[in-house]
Motif scaffolding. Structure first.
Motif, PDB file in Angstrom:
ATOM      1  N   UNK A  98      60.000  24.185 -23.800  1.00  0.00           N
ATOM      2  CA  UNK A  98      60.825  23.381 -22.892  1.00  0.00           C
ATOM      3  C   UNK A  98      60.822  23.885 -21.444  1.00  0.00           C
ATOM      4  N   UNK A  99      60.214  25.036 -21.157  1.00  0.00           N
ATOM      5  CA  UNK A  99      60.198  25.578 -19.806  1.00  0.00           C
ATOM      6  C   UNK A  99      58.783  25.613 -19.235  1.00  0.00           C
ATOM      7  N   UNK A 100      58.671  25.331 -17.942  1.00  0.00           N
ATOM      8  CA  UNK A 100      57.411  25.418 -17.214  1.00  0.00           C
ATOM      9  C   UNK A 100      57.570  26.393 -16.053  1.00  0.00           C
ATOM     10  N   UNK A 101      56.574  27.243 -15.876  1.00  0.00           N
ATOM     11  CA  UNK A 101      56.530  28.157 -14.741  1.00  0.00           C
ATOM     12  C   UNK A 101      55.652  27.546 -13.658  1.00  0.00           C
ATOM     13  N   UNK A 102      56.073  27.680 -12.398  1.00  0.00           N
ATOM     14  CA  UNK A 102      55.303  27.103 -11.287  1.00  0.00           C
ATOM     15  C   UNK A 102      55.302  28.056 -10.109  1.00  0.00           C
ATOM     16  N   UNK A 103      54.283  27.918  -9.265  1.00  0.00           N
ATOM     17  CA  UNK A 103      54.175  28.750  -8.066  1.00  0.00           C
ATOM     18  C   UNK A 103      53.521  27.954  -6.949  1.00  0.00           C
ATOM     19  N   UNK A 104      54.116  28.014  -5.772  1.00  0.00           N
ATOM     20  CA  UNK A 104      53.590  27.385  -4.562  1.00  0.00           C
ATOM     21  C   UNK A 104      52.885  28.458  -3.747  1.00  0.00           C
ATOM     22  N   UNK A 105      51.655  28.206  -3.311  1.00  0.00           N
ATOM     23  CA  UNK A 105      50.939  29.136  -2.438  1.00  0.00           C
ATOM     24  C   UNK A 105      50.796  28.510  -1.052  1.00  0.00           C
ATOM     25  N   UNK A 106      51.208  29.263  -0.035  1.00  0.00           N
ATOM     26  CA  UNK A 106      51.135  28.798   1.353  1.00  0.00           C
ATOM     27  C   UNK A 106      50.685  29.947   2.251  1.00  0.00           C
ATOM     28  N   UNK A 107      50.282  29.605   3.455  1.00  0.00           N
ATOM     29  CA  UNK A 107      49.980  30.605   4.474  1.00  0.00           C
ATOM     30  C   UNK A 107      51.240  30.821   5.300  1.00  0.00           C
ATOM     31  N   UNK A 108      51.788  32.040   5.257  1.00  0.00           N
ATOM     32  CA  UNK A 108      53.043  32.334   5.948  1.00  0.00           C
ATOM     33  C   UNK A 108      53.029  33.759   6.458  1.00  0.00           C
ATOM     34  N   UNK A 109      54.127  34.125   7.129  1.00  0.00           N
ATOM     35  CA  UNK A 109      54.292  35.518   7.552  1.00  0.00           C
ATOM     36  C   UNK A 109      54.514  36.369   6.313  1.00  0.00           C
ATOM     37  N   UNK A 110      54.303  37.667   6.463  1.00  0.00           N
ATOM     38  CA  UNK A 110      54.338  38.584   5.331  1.00  0.00           C
ATOM     39  C   UNK A 110      55.687  38.571   4.629  1.00  0.00           C
ATOM     40  N   UNK A 111      55.633  38.575   3.294  1.00  0.00           N
ATOM     41  CA  UNK A 111      56.830  38.631   2.454  1.00  0.00           C
ATOM     42  C   UNK A 111      56.593  39.686   1.386  1.00  0.00           C
ATOM     43  N   UNK A 112      57.470  40.673   1.295  1.00  0.00           N
ATOM     44  CA  UNK A 112      57.249  41.823   0.436  1.00  0.00           C
ATOM     45  C   UNK A 112      57.271  41.452  -1.046  1.00  0.00           C
ATOM     46  N   UNK A 113      56.611  42.293  -1.853  1.00  0.00           N
ATOM     47  CA  UNK A 113      56.521  42.066  -3.300  1.00  0.00           C
ATOM     48  C   UNK A 113      57.744  42.639  -4.022  1.00  0.00           C
ATOM     49  N   UNK A 114      58.903  42.028  -3.850  1.00  0.00           N
ATOM     50  CA  UNK A 114      60.076  42.534  -4.551  1.00  0.00           C
ATOM     51  C   UNK A 114      60.179  41.962  -5.959  1.00  0.00           C
ATOM     52  N   UNK A 115      59.662  40.761  -6.174  1.00  0.00           N
ATOM     53  CA  UNK A 115      59.720  40.051  -7.451  1.00  0.00           C
ATOM     54  C   UNK A 115      61.151  39.739  -7.873  1.00  0.00           C
ATOM     55  N   UNK A 116      62.113  39.863  -6.953  1.00  0.00           N
ATOM     56  CA  UNK A 116      63.505  39.542  -7.267  1.00  0.00           C
ATOM     57  C   UNK A 116      63.824  38.111  -6.829  1.00  0.00           C
ATOM     58  N   UNK A 117      64.731  37.488  -7.555  1.00  0.00           N
ATOM     59  CA  UNK A 117      65.119  36.118  -7.208  1.00  0.00           C
ATOM     60  C   UNK A 117      65.754  36.070  -5.822  1.00  0.00           C
TER      61      UNK A 117
END
Length: 407
Positions: free
Chosen positions: A218-237
């Motif tokens: 019943x759940x789907x995972x999704x990810x949007x990829x864009x060109x943006x300024x740097x965003x750190x890899x915290x992996x937190x919501x």
């Protein structure tokens, strides 16, 4: 006689799996993890045919893995000037029918807990709050020091501690990652009616790309990829206000089901994508690297965890080949094993890292004409999800029924 002790740094996805193989082959693995507890962060990963083959060698494990089956790959253009379906292939289903191993999307936290629980059920110690900070070589052993001041000694060490590997830093000094210019924003959503099928779906627009796949019924995972300024890899919501801006933003208007996913997203996170310098060697003395610690990759091929599982297969295969009784290996014997392991793996992983980077460049292009060219490429059999490329990746690390490693 005491068993040969092995220290595994990292209790993420790769560490517990390696420990299960080593335990079955007569070693005494202990897994150390810098975090205080199993992570509650991260979204999902796709177990692909090559990785699932390796996991199938561990009795009873795959049956416990909860996920969403994937038999088809579908691609859409949402570019106003070139709207419509670009391609549809059922190669994952064909491979599953031929080999018994297809693709499965899994929620990362759920899959991680399954691995940890299975490893613990086999009597493997997993010790949290222990961050490796130093490695000292002895004649026939290696001593590890942790940030909390504790130490442990083993015959050899395997660094499975991921993208920000302390083991790698101890061996080869600190190497700064470089930002690729791409950022991903992803979440989990209740699967909308039009996406209730066992498939991975890609949507392409001007300067943006979305990928989605099921992680359970019943759940789907999704990810949007864009060109943006740097965003750190915290992996937190993200905080709730930031998440709501994503739900209300332009991606929520995309057709073919993509917008519905974004609009109903939960646990939305944002993270930059980075490259790391390629290593010429993965070992030094009695310590060797594996998975993202050795060959970190961008996620565009979905091969990160699957390549770590291939690493595990070949490292264990060579330990069994050259040290069949699992005795205390000399430094010379370990060098032989680790060098052959590298010669088997470095070329393949380097190719896939480059191919993943190229995928990112294909997915996110700017300008209507460039997007049309990309779409034309994706419509052909030479696109990034072509049958030829998929089968080439999936045929490793061994043919079904011909594993050199058994448990």
């Amino acid at each position: 006689m005491a068993k040969t002790k092995v220290i595994i740094a990292g209790a993420g996805i790769a560490g517990p799996v390696l420990a299960m193989f080593l335990k079955a082959k007569g070693y005494e693995p202990v897994v150390y993890e810098k975090s205080a507890q199993p992570t509650s962060h991260g979204l999902s990963l796709a177990l692909q045919t090559n990785g699932m083959r390796v996991l199938s060698l561990i009795p009873g494990l795959l049956e416990q893995v909860v996920g969403g089956r994937i038999v088809e790959l579908v691609q859409y253009s949402v570019l106003l000037e070139d709207m419509g379906e670009l391609s549809r292939i059922d190669v994952p289903g064909q491979v599953e029918a031929a080999t018994g191993f297809g693709m499965k999307g899994v929620q990362r936290t759920v899959f991680h807990r399954t691995l940890l629980d299975h490893a613990k059920s086999l009597g493997i110690p997993i010790v949290f709050s222990h961050q490796l900070v130093a490695i000292k070589e002895e004649h026939d052993s290696v001593t590890v020091t942790f940030a909390n001041g504790k130490r442990d000694t083993a015959s050899f060490v395997v660094g499975c501690d991921g993208l920000h590997s302390n083991t790698r830093e101890c061996l080869f000094d600190k190497q700064e990652p470089s930002f690729t210019g791409l950022v991903q924003t992803g979440g989990l959503s209740e699967t909308p009616e039009e996406l209730r099928a066992p498939r991975i779906v890609n949507w392409y627009d001007n300067g943006a790309h979305i990928i989605a796949y099921p992680v359970n019924d019943h759940l789907t995972s999704w990810a949007i990829t864009t060109q943006e300024v740097e965003s750190q890899e915290t992996w937190r919501a993200m905080d709730e206000d930031a998440q709501q801006k994503i739900r209300d933003g332009p991606f929520s208007q995309w057709p073919y089901g993509a917008g519905k996913l974004v609009k109903s997203g939960t646990n939305i996170i944002k993270y930059g994508l980075y490259d790391r310098p390629e290593l010429e060697s993965w070992h030094k003395g009695r310590t060797v690297l594996l998975g993202d610690a050795a060959h970190p990759t961008s996620p565009h091929l979905g091969q990160g965890a699957n390549q770590a599982f291939e690493d595990i297969y070949h490292l264990v295969r060579l330990l069994v080949k050259y040290n069949p009784e699992a005795g205390e290996p000399s430094t010379e014997l370990l060098s032989k094993i680790f060098t052959e392991y590298e010669s088997t793996r470095i070329s393949r992983t380097s190719t896939l890292v480059k191919r993943a980077r190229e995928q990112g460049e294909i997915r996110v292009v700017n300008g209507v004409e460039e997007c049309k060219k990309r779409n034309d490429q994706l419509r052909t059999t030479q696109g990034p999800f072509s049958e030829e490329i998929y089968r080439e990746i999936m045929q490793n690390p061994f043919e079904v029924g011909h594993s050199e490693v058994s448990i």
